[in-house]
Design a protein around this motif. Structure first.
Motif, mmCIF file in Angstrom:
data_model
loop_
_atom_site.group_PDB
_atom_site.id
_atom_site.type_symbol
_atom_site.label_atom_id
_atom_site.label_comp_id
_atom_site.label_asym_id
_atom_site.label_seq_id
_atom_site.Cartn_x
_atom_site.Cartn_y
_atom_site.Cartn_z
ATOM 1 N N ALA A 1 -17.138 7.423 35.813
ATOM 2 C CA ALA A 1 -18.063 6.623 35.005
ATOM 3 C C ALA A 1 -17.305 5.924 33.897
ATOM 4 O O ALA A 1 -16.401 6.496 33.292
ATOM 5 C CB ALA A 1 -19.149 7.518 34.417
ATOM 6 N N SER A 2 -17.673 4.673 33.666
ATOM 7 C CA SER A 2 -17.008 3.914 32.610
ATOM 8 C C SER A 2 -17.880 3.773 31.378
ATOM 9 O O SER A 2 -17.422 3.328 30.324
ATOM 10 C CB SER A 2 -16.624 2.527 33.143
ATOM 11 N N CYS A 3 -19.156 4.255 31.537
ATOM 12 C CA CYS A 3 -20.068 4.153 30.395
ATOM 13 C C CYS A 3 -20.910 5.426 30.323
ATOM 14 O O CYS A 3 -21.554 5.805 31.307
ATOM 15 C CB CYS A 3 -20.976 2.930 30.564
ATOM 16 N N ASP A 4 -20.898 6.066 29.179
ATOM 17 C CA ASP A 4 -21.637 7.333 29.027
ATOM 18 C C ASP A 4 -23.139 7.069 28.950
ATOM 19 O O ASP A 4 -23.601 6.203 28.190
ATOM 20 C CB ASP A 4 -21.183 8.057 27.754
ATOM 21 N N ASP A 5 -23.909 7.816 29.777
ATOM 22 C CA ASP A 5 -25.360 7.646 29.793
ATOM 23 C C ASP A 5 -26.096 8.829 29.162
ATOM 24 O O ASP A 5 -27.288 9.032 29.385
ATOM 25 C CB ASP A 5 -25.850 7.442 31.223
#
Length: 299
Positions: A1-5
């Motif tokens: 993942a490149s963006c934390d959700d």
């Protein structure tokens, strides 16, 4: 993942054992911090033929005692059974480290006394009886003693059963009054809370009376100058009366006067006696190292 959700999941540390005092239902990973308080335990003391010293464990201030008296010897030739031992239970206040003294009764023996055809009664008060062919020896009582080892130091007693004789079943031990022996003529009577049972009386043969802590012995059969007939009385708070060539021995009485919540039942134990001590510890277990992350000041 490149963006934390914000979906990251992290373990929740804590005690995951549901039986622990500090169980944490939200914990997903055990961190070794579980604390166990008031753990139940049970110690069983079997027959050894000698006094046993029991040391009260740390943290214990009350014990429950379950005592079982021993069985009287049966008659091989006639198939009559010896009296079964009694059962007594009660609670006793104690202190950690205190010594209490345990006597576990023995079944009527086949060990000769030296008199023709007679054998010793079981350990802890069983009366002498026949050699197991016709008559049988009495069973010993089981008891617990405090502040000393004399008979007067007993706080709980489970009576032993009387030995059998041909045509007579041994009297069961236990109850506040032991059971009478079977047979003909005047049967031997059980021990009570204040006196030993009376010996049997048949055809001019009289068994010995029971006494404080000891069952009565059988008597010699004048027809052949032998003690092979007649049952021994069971040991007890007071012992049962001894039998004759026509009478079984009587059961010994139980005693619950030195315990609280006491009760007693007659005729429940076969073979040797038994004493069981149960208790709950009054301390908690856990990490006692102050340098540890899960140090517990209550442990």
């Amino acid at each position: 993942a490149s963006c934390d959700d914000n979906s990251c999941i992290y373990p929740v540390y804590g005690c995951t054992d549901s039986i622990a005092t500090n169980y944490d239902p939200a914990a997903t990973m055990d961190d070794g911090s579980c604390i166990y308080c008031n753990q139940n335990a049970m110690d069983t003391l079997s027959y050894t033929g000698a006094m046993q010293t029991y040391t009260v464990p740390a943290g214990v201030t009350n014990i429950t005692i379950d005592a079982y008296g021993a069985e009287g010897r049966y008659s091989d030739a006639c198939g009559d059974l010896g009296g079964t031992g009694g059962y007594s239970t009660g609670d006793l206040a104690v202190t950690p480290g205190q010594s209490i003294y345990i006597y576990v009764g023995g079944e009527g023996t086949l060990t000769p006394t030296g008199n023709s055809g007679e054998c010793y009664g079981g350990f802890n008060g069983g009366g002498n009886g026949g050699d197991g062919n016709y008559g049988g020896a009495g069973g010993g009582a089981s008891d617990v003693r405090v502040l000393g080892t004399s008979l007067s130091n007993r706080v709980i007693v489970a009576g032993g059963g009387g030995g059998a004789d041909c045509g007579g079943i041994g009297g069961a031990g236990g109850g506040l009054v032991g059971n009478d022996g079977g047979g003909t003529g005047t049967n031997a009577t059980g021990g009570t809370q204040s006196s030993g049972g009376s010996g049997g009386n048949a055809n001019a043969h009289i068994g010995s009376n029971g006494s404080f802590g000891v069952g009565g012995d059988n008597c010699m059969y004048t027809g052949n100058a032998s003690w092979e007939h007649g049952g021994g009385g069971g040991g007890g708070y007071y012992g049962g009366g001894g039998g004759t060539p026509w009478n079984a021995g009587a059961g010994g009485s139980s005693y619950i006067g030195g315990v609280t919540n006491g009760s007693t039942t007659s005729g429940v134990q076969t073979g040797n006696g038994l004493v069981i001590i149960s208790y709950s510890t009054q301390t908690c277990t856990g990490c006692t190292d102050p340098a540890a992350l899960n140090y517990d000041s209550l442990a």
